[in-house]
Design a protein around this motif. Structure first.
Motif, mmCIF file in Angstrom:
data_model
loop_
_atom_site.group_PDB
_atom_site.id
_atom_site.type_symbol
_atom_site.label_atom_id
_atom_site.label_comp_id
_atom_site.label_asym_id
_atom_site.label_seq_id
_atom_site.Cartn_x
_atom_site.Cartn_y
_atom_site.Cartn_z
ATOM 1 N N ILE A 291 0.848 -1.179 0.000
ATOM 2 C CA ILE A 291 0.000 0.000 0.000
ATOM 3 C C ILE A 291 0.885 1.231 0.000
ATOM 4 O O ILE A 291 1.984 1.221 0.560
ATOM 5 C CB ILE A 291 -0.932 0.008 1.243
ATOM 6 N N THR A 292 0.436 2.285 -0.644
ATOM 7 C CA THR A 292 1.199 3.537 -0.678
ATOM 8 C C THR A 292 0.716 4.461 0.440
ATOM 9 O O THR A 292 -0.406 4.299 0.949
ATOM 10 C CB THR A 292 1.012 4.244 -2.019
ATOM 11 N N PRO A 293 1.536 5.431 0.837
ATOM 12 C CA PRO A 293 1.089 6.398 1.849
ATOM 13 C C PRO A 293 -0.188 7.114 1.440
ATOM 14 O O PRO A 293 -1.036 7.416 2.281
ATOM 15 C CB PRO A 293 2.271 7.368 1.963
ATOM 16 N N GLU A 294 -0.331 7.418 0.139
ATOM 17 C CA GLU A 294 -1.537 8.100 -0.329
ATOM 18 C C GLU A 294 -2.778 7.228 -0.123
ATOM 19 O O GLU A 294 -3.838 7.724 0.315
ATOM 20 C CB GLU A 294 -1.398 8.458 -1.813
ATOM 21 N N GLN A 295 -2.635 5.939 -0.425
ATOM 22 C CA GLN A 295 -3.762 5.030 -0.205
ATOM 23 C C GLN A 295 -4.084 4.888 1.277
ATOM 24 O O GLN A 295 -5.249 4.849 1.680
ATOM 25 C CB GLN A 295 -3.431 3.660 -0.811
ATOM 26 N N ALA A 296 -3.043 4.816 2.108
ATOM 27 C CA ALA A 296 -3.254 4.697 3.556
ATOM 28 C C ALA A 296 -3.964 5.919 4.112
ATOM 29 O O ALA A 296 -4.866 5.816 4.952
ATOM 30 C CB ALA A 296 -1.917 4.493 4.263
ATOM 31 N N ALA A 297 -3.567 7.120 3.650
ATOM 32 C CA ALA A 297 -4.208 8.355 4.118
ATOM 33 C C ALA A 297 -5.674 8.382 3.722
ATOM 34 O O ALA A 297 -6.535 8.850 4.478
ATOM 35 C CB ALA A 297 -3.479 9.566 3.550
ATOM 36 N N LYS A 298 -5.990 7.858 2.526
ATOM 37 C CA LYS A 298 -7.383 7.805 2.078
ATOM 38 C C LYS A 298 -8.196 6.849 2.939
ATOM 39 O O LYS A 298 -9.349 7.142 3.296
ATOM 40 C CB LYS A 298 -7.426 7.370 0.615
ATOM 41 N N ILE A 299 -7.608 5.705 3.278
ATOM 42 C CA ILE A 299 -8.313 4.716 4.101
ATOM 43 C C ILE A 299 -8.520 5.241 5.521
ATOM 44 O O ILE A 299 -9.611 5.139 6.085
ATOM 45 C CB ILE A 299 -7.523 3.391 4.145
#
Length: 465
Positions: A291-299
Motif C-alpha cells: 500500500i502507498t502512503p496516499e492510499q493509507a491516508a485515504k483509508i
C-alpha cells in the motif's frame, strides 16, 4: 384522618364512575381501576404521609432552633429556675438534633415531592384519557386510545421507580463517603490517644524512678555524700517511646502482596562469525509495498504526512515478524484507526486522574505499585497498557519498557509491539481468514468500537483487496 379517608373515598368513587361510563370492555375497565386508579390513590396516601412527617420534623427543628438560644441566654437569680431552664434547653437541643438527623436520614421532604409529582402526573394522564383530550384527541374512542394510555401510565410508574432507586443509590454513596471519612478521623484520633497514653506511661515511669532515688538518698543520708540529683529525663534506663504514625501500621490488601510473573525464556545467543568479529545477520529482504502512503491516508482519513512518516516502519515490522499480508494489513489499519483516531503512536486520551481511576491497583494488568495506573497508561499504535504488558513486551523486544514506558511512543518500538502482538495473540491468523469480529475481540477483549472498526475494514478492503 376522617378528612383524608373521605377525600380518598371521593376519588375512588368519582374516578371509578367515570371509568365505568367509558366505552371500554369490562376487562380493560377492571385493569384501569386496579392499575391506574389504585396507583393514584396509593401515591396520594404516601405523599400525604411524607408531607406530614416532613412538616412535623421541620417545624420542631425551626421552633427549637429559635427557642434554644433564648433559653441558653436566660438568666435568673433563682438557682432552681435557672437549673430547670438549663436542662430544658439541653433536652430541646437534643430533640432538635434528633429531628434534623431523622429528616436527613429518611428524606421525607424529597419523598413527598417525588410522590406528589408522580401522583399529579398520573391524574393528569387519566383526566386527558377520560376526556379524550391532549394526546388522545386523535383517537375516536377510549378503546382505541387504551393502548397509548396504558403505555404512558407504565412509563410514569417506571420513572417513579427509577427516581427512587437513583435517590437511594446517591444516599448510599454519600453514606459510604461519610463512613470512610469517619473511619479515617477515628483512626487519627485513636493514634493520637495511643501516643498520649504511651507518653503518660513513660512519665509515670520517670516519676517512679525519681521517687525511688529520693528514698535511697534518705536511707544513705549521713553515711555518704549525696550525689547530685539525676535528671530523670536523661537516665539511661528510661528509654524514650517513639510516636506511632499511620505509616507504622501494617499495610493491608493487594498493596501488601508482591506480584510475580513467569520469566521469559532466554533467547539463544548469536553464533560468532567465522572471522570472530561478532554475529553475522542475514541480509534483509525488501519489504513488499502492499500500500502507498496516499492510499493509507485515504483509508485512515488522516494527514498524508503521518502515513509517509509511519507507514514504512509498520510494514517493516510486519515483514520482520513474517505476517505481512493484505488481510493482516487491513485488520491492522482498522485497529490503529480505532485506537489512535489516526495513524501515529499516541498517548491514551485522558489524564492522571482518569488513568488512576481506571488502572490503579489493577492486578490483572500487573499494576501493584502506587502510581502504576498513571505510569503505565495506554501508549503507541495499539495502546499497550499495564506494568505486566510493558514488562512482557519489553523483554520480547529487548527494550526496558518497564522502567522507560515512554519508549512505547517511539515509532519503531511501537510498530514492533503492534506486529508482535498481532502474531503472538493470533490476531494475524484471524485476519488472514477474514474473521474481523475475532480480530476486534483479540485486541479489545470485547467489541468496543466495533462500528468504527468495521467501517475502516470495509474502506481498507476496497483499496487493498
Amino acid at each position: 384522618m376522617a378528612k383524608k379517608n373521605s377525600y380518598s373515598q371521593y376519588l375512588r368513587n368519582h374516578l371509578g364512575k367515570l371509568i365505568d361510563e367509558t366505552d371500554l370492555p369490562p376487562l380493560k375497565k377492571e385493569f384501569m381501576k386496579s392499575r391506574w386508579l389504585d396507583q393514584v390513590l396509593w401515591l396520594e396516601g404516601r405523599a400525604t404521609k411524607e408531607r406530614d412527617r416532613h412538616h412535623s420534623l421541620r417545624l420542631l427543628t425551626i421552633i427549637g432552633g429559635v427557642i434554644v438560644p433564648a433559653m441558653v441566654g436566660f438568666n435568673s437569680t433563682n438557682p432552681r429556675i435557672k437549673e430547670i431552664v438549663g436542662w430544658s434547653a439541653f433536652g430541646l437541643s437534643q430533640a432538635v438534633a434528633i429531628s434534623a438527623a431523622v429528616e436527613e436520614f429518611f428524606s421525607h421532604g424529597e419523598k413527598y415531592k417525588q410522590f406528589r409529582n408522580t401522583a399529579e402526573n398520573m391524574k393528569i394522564e387519566g383526566w386527558q384519557f377520560l376526556q379524550m383530550a391532549g394526546p388522545y384527541s386523535q383517537f375516536e374512542s377510549h378503546d382505541d386510545a387504551y393502548s397509548t394510555f396504558a403505555y404512558h401510565v407504565e412509563q410514569l410508574i417506571q420513572k417513579d421507580v427509577q427516581g427512587f432507586v437513583s435517590q437511594f443509590e446517591e444516599k448510599e454513596q454519600k453514606s459510604k463517603e461519610k463512613t470512610a471519612e469517619t473511619v479515617a478521623q477515628n483512626a487519627e484520633l485513636a493514634l493520637s490517644n495511643l501516643n498520649e497514653q504511651m507518653e503518660y506511661q513513660a512519665q509515670l515511669r520517670r516519676e517512679a524512678e525519681k521517687r525511688r532515688w529520693e528514698e535511697e538518698q534518705k536511707l544513705l543520708q549521713g553515711e555518704f555524700s549525696a550525689p547530685p540529683e539525676p535528671d530523670a529525663t536523661n537516665e539511661e534506663d528510661v528509654q524514650p517511646i517513639p510516636s506511632v504514625t499511620l505509616e507504622d501500621l501494617p499495610i493491608l490488601g493487594a498493596a501488601a502482596m508482591a506480584w510475580f510473573e513467569e520469566e521469559e525464556p532466554e533467547e539463544p545467543k548469536k553464533q560468532e562469525s567465522s572471522n570472530g568479529k561478532g554475529s553475522s545477520e542475514p541480509a534483509k529482504s525488501a519489504v513488499p509495498q502492499l500500500i502507498t502512503p496516499e492510499q493509507a491516508a485515504k483509508i485512515m482519513d488522516c494527514p498524508l504526512s503521518d502515513c509517509q512518516k509511519y507507514l514504512p516502519g509498520v510494514l517493516e515490522a510486519l515483514q520482520n515478524y513474517e505476517i505481512l499480508d493484505k488481510q493482516v494489513l487491513i485488520g491492522l489499519l482498522a485497529t490503529v484507526r480505532v485506537e489512535t483516531n489516526g495513524f501515529k503512536p499516541i498517548n491514551e486520551f485522558g489524564g492522571p486522574k482518569y488513568f488512576t481511576k481506571h488502572y490503579e491497583g489493577r492486578r490483572d494488568l500487573g499494576n501493584v505499585q502506587p502510581g502504576d495506573g498513571a505510569k503505565y497508561h495506554g501508549r503507541g499504535y495499539i495502546q499497550i497498557t499495564g506494568r505486566a504488558n510493558y514488562r512482557t513486551y519489553g523483554q520480547k523486544l529487548g527494550v526496558d519498557l518497564e522502567n522507560n514506558p515512554e519508549l512505547a511512543l517511539d515509532p519503531t518500538i511501537s510498530a514492533k509491539i503492534l506486529a508482535c502482538y498481532f502474531k503472538d495473540r493470533g490476531v494475524a491468523t484471524a485476519a488472514k481468514v477474514g474473521d474481523w469480529r475475532k480480530v476486534r475481540k483479540l485486541v479489545n477483549g470485547g467489541y468496543n468500537g466495533w462500528d468504527v472498526f468495521s467501517k475502516y475494514v470495509d474502506k481498507a478492503k476496497a483499496v487493498i483487496g
